[in-house]
Write a protein that holds these residues in place. Sequence first.
Motif, PDB file in Angstrom:
ATOM      1  N   ASP A 211      13.672 -37.550 -12.155  1.00  0.00           N
ATOM      2  CA  ASP A 211      14.624 -36.973 -13.104  1.00  0.00           C
ATOM      3  C   ASP A 211      14.051 -35.722 -13.773  1.00  0.00           C
ATOM      4  O   ASP A 211      14.720 -34.693 -13.863  1.00  0.00           O
ATOM      5  N   TYR A 212      12.810 -35.792 -14.226  1.00  0.00           N
ATOM      6  CA  TYR A 212      12.184 -34.629 -14.846  1.00  0.00           C
ATOM      7  C   TYR A 212      11.974 -33.502 -13.849  1.00  0.00           C
ATOM      8  O   TYR A 212      12.122 -32.329 -14.172  1.00  0.00           O
ATOM      9  N   ARG A 213      11.627 -33.847 -12.622  1.00  0.00           N
ATOM     10  CA  ARG A 213      11.450 -32.835 -11.580  1.00  0.00           C
ATOM     11  C   ARG A 213      12.772 -32.101 -11.321  1.00  0.00           C
ATOM     12  O   ARG A 213      12.796 -30.880 -11.175  1.00  0.00           O
ATOM     13  N   LEU A 214      13.883 -32.857 -11.291  1.00  0.00           N
ATOM     14  CA  LEU A 214      15.202 -32.244 -11.113  1.00  0.00           C
ATOM     15  C   LEU A 214      15.569 -31.354 -12.299  1.00  0.00           C
ATOM     16  O   LEU A 214      16.090 -30.252 -12.121  1.00  0.00           O
ATOM     17  N   LYS A 215      15.306 -31.819 -13.513  1.00  0.00           N
ATOM     18  CA  LYS A 215      15.609 -31.031 -14.712  1.00  0.00           C
ATOM     19  C   LYS A 215      14.813 -29.735 -14.733  1.00  0.00           C
ATOM     20  O   LYS A 215      15.341 -28.679 -15.069  1.00  0.00           O
ATOM     21  N   LEU A 216      13.534 -29.818 -14.368  1.00  0.00           N
ATOM     22  CA  LEU A 216      12.703 -28.621 -14.326  1.00  0.00           C
ATOM     23  C   LEU A 216      13.208 -27.660 -13.259  1.00  0.00           C
ATOM     24  O   LEU A 216      13.314 -26.457 -13.496  1.00  0.00           O
ATOM     25  N   GLY A 217      13.547 -28.187 -12.093  1.00  0.00           N
ATOM     26  CA  GLY A 217      14.077 -27.346 -11.019  1.00  0.00           C
ATOM     27  C   GLY A 217      15.369 -26.658 -11.420  1.00  0.00           C
ATOM     28  O   GLY A 217      15.561 -25.472 -11.142  1.00  0.00           O
TER      29      GLY A 217
ATOM     30  N   ASP B 254      -0.239 -24.608 -12.206  1.00  0.00           N
ATOM     31  CA  ASP B 254      -0.396 -23.219 -11.760  1.00  0.00           C
ATOM     32  C   ASP B 254       0.943 -22.611 -11.360  1.00  0.00           C
ATOM     33  O   ASP B 254       1.239 -21.465 -11.696  1.00  0.00           O
ATOM     34  N   TYR B 255       1.763 -23.367 -10.641  1.00  0.00           N
ATOM     35  CA  TYR B 255       3.092 -22.879 -10.274  1.00  0.00           C
ATOM     36  C   TYR B 255       3.938 -22.649 -11.526  1.00  0.00           C
ATOM     37  O   TYR B 255       4.643 -21.654 -11.637  1.00  0.00           O
ATOM     38  N   LEU B 256       3.870 -23.577 -12.462  1.00  0.00           N
ATOM     39  CA  LEU B 256       4.656 -23.445 -13.682  1.00  0.00           C
ATOM     40  C   LEU B 256       4.247 -22.193 -14.456  1.00  0.00           C
ATOM     41  O   LEU B 256       5.098 -21.459 -14.961  1.00  0.00           O
ATOM     42  N   VAL B 257       2.963 -21.929 -14.511  1.00  0.00           N
ATOM     43  CA  VAL B 257       2.477 -20.715 -15.174  1.00  0.00           C
ATOM     44  C   VAL B 257       2.987 -19.479 -14.444  1.00  0.00           C
ATOM     45  O   VAL B 257       3.436 -18.511 -15.071  1.00  0.00           O
ATOM     46  N   ARG B 258       2.947 -19.494 -13.127  1.00  0.00           N
ATOM     47  CA  ARG B 258       3.440 -18.351 -12.342  1.00  0.00           C
ATOM     48  C   ARG B 258       4.926 -18.122 -12.577  1.00  0.00           C
ATOM     49  O   ARG B 258       5.378 -16.983 -12.744  1.00  0.00           O
ATOM     50  N   PHE B 259       5.719 -19.207 -12.599  1.00  0.00           N
ATOM     51  CA  PHE B 259       7.140 -19.063 -12.907  1.00  0.00           C
ATOM     52  C   PHE B 259       7.312 -18.445 -14.294  1.00  0.00           C
ATOM     53  O   PHE B 259       8.146 -17.566 -14.490  1.00  0.00           O
TER      54      PHE B 259
ATOM     55  N   PHE C 103       6.426 -14.604 -14.028  1.00  0.00           N
ATOM     56  CA  PHE C 103       7.355 -13.785 -13.252  1.00  0.00           C
ATOM     57  C   PHE C 103       8.786 -13.824 -13.782  1.00  0.00           C
ATOM     58  O   PHE C 103       9.536 -12.869 -13.611  1.00  0.00           O
ATOM     59  N   LEU C 104       9.156 -14.918 -14.453  1.00  0.00           N
ATOM     60  CA  LEU C 104      10.500 -15.003 -15.020  1.00  0.00           C
ATOM     61  C   LEU C 104      10.518 -14.619 -16.498  1.00  0.00           C
ATOM     62  O   LEU C 104      11.581 -14.595 -17.114  1.00  0.00           O
ATOM     63  N   ASP C 105       9.344 -14.342 -17.052  1.00  0.00           N
ATOM     64  CA  ASP C 105       9.222 -13.990 -18.466  1.00  0.00           C
ATOM     65  C   ASP C 105       9.935 -15.036 -19.320  1.00  0.00           C
ATOM     66  O   ASP C 105      10.838 -14.749 -20.101  1.00  0.00           O
ATOM     67  N   TYR C 106       9.524 -16.292 -19.119  1.00  0.00           N
ATOM     68  CA  TYR C 106      10.153 -17.414 -19.798  1.00  0.00           C
ATOM     69  C   TYR C 106       9.091 -18.447 -20.148  1.00  0.00           C
ATOM     70  O   TYR C 106       8.244 -18.779 -19.325  1.00  0.00           O
ATOM     71  N   GLU C 107       9.156 -18.961 -21.373  1.00  0.00           N
ATOM     72  CA  GLU C 107       8.209 -19.989 -21.794  1.00  0.00           C
ATOM     73  C   GLU C 107       8.850 -21.360 -21.628  1.00  0.00           C
ATOM     74  O   GLU C 107       9.795 -21.704 -22.337  1.00  0.00           O
ATOM     75  N   PHE C 108       8.364 -22.118 -20.660  1.00  0.00           N
ATOM     76  CA  PHE C 108       8.867 -23.464 -20.446  1.00  0.00           C
ATOM     77  C   PHE C 108       8.260 -24.376 -21.498  1.00  0.00           C
ATOM     78  O   PHE C 108       7.059 -24.363 -21.734  1.00  0.00           O
ATOM     79  N   LYS C 109       9.106 -25.156 -22.156  1.00  0.00           N
ATOM     80  CA  LYS C 109       8.672 -26.046 -23.236  1.00  0.00           C
ATOM     81  C   LYS C 109       8.203 -27.374 -22.677  1.00  0.00           C
ATOM     82  O   LYS C 109       8.760 -27.886 -21.715  1.00  0.00           O
TER      83      LYS C 109
END
Length: 79
Positions: free
Chosen positions: A14-20, A61-66, A69-75
């Motif tokens: 569920d969390y993987r889907l929400k993040l995607g 590492d992927y999350l940091v790259r996203f 490149f997307l100029d977005y801070e994932f909470k």
Amino acid sequence: MNAELTATENQIKDYRLKLGDKIRIVREQRGYSQEQLAELMNINRSTISKIENGKFSITVDYLVRFSIFLDYEFKVVEK
């Protein structure tokens, strides 16, 4: 181990889907196609698709790259 602190497989999916979903939404808001973002990140377009569809477990590492490149801070989810 305390049962309250373990995550079920369904919760993880569920969390993987929400993040995607969030990655897809932000990518589209920024005007990138999957192909364009994949080129910027130096990964395959199919990997972007799998991540957005919750079929690929990403590393920090992927999350940091996203984020870069997307100029977005994932909470981080807090309970």
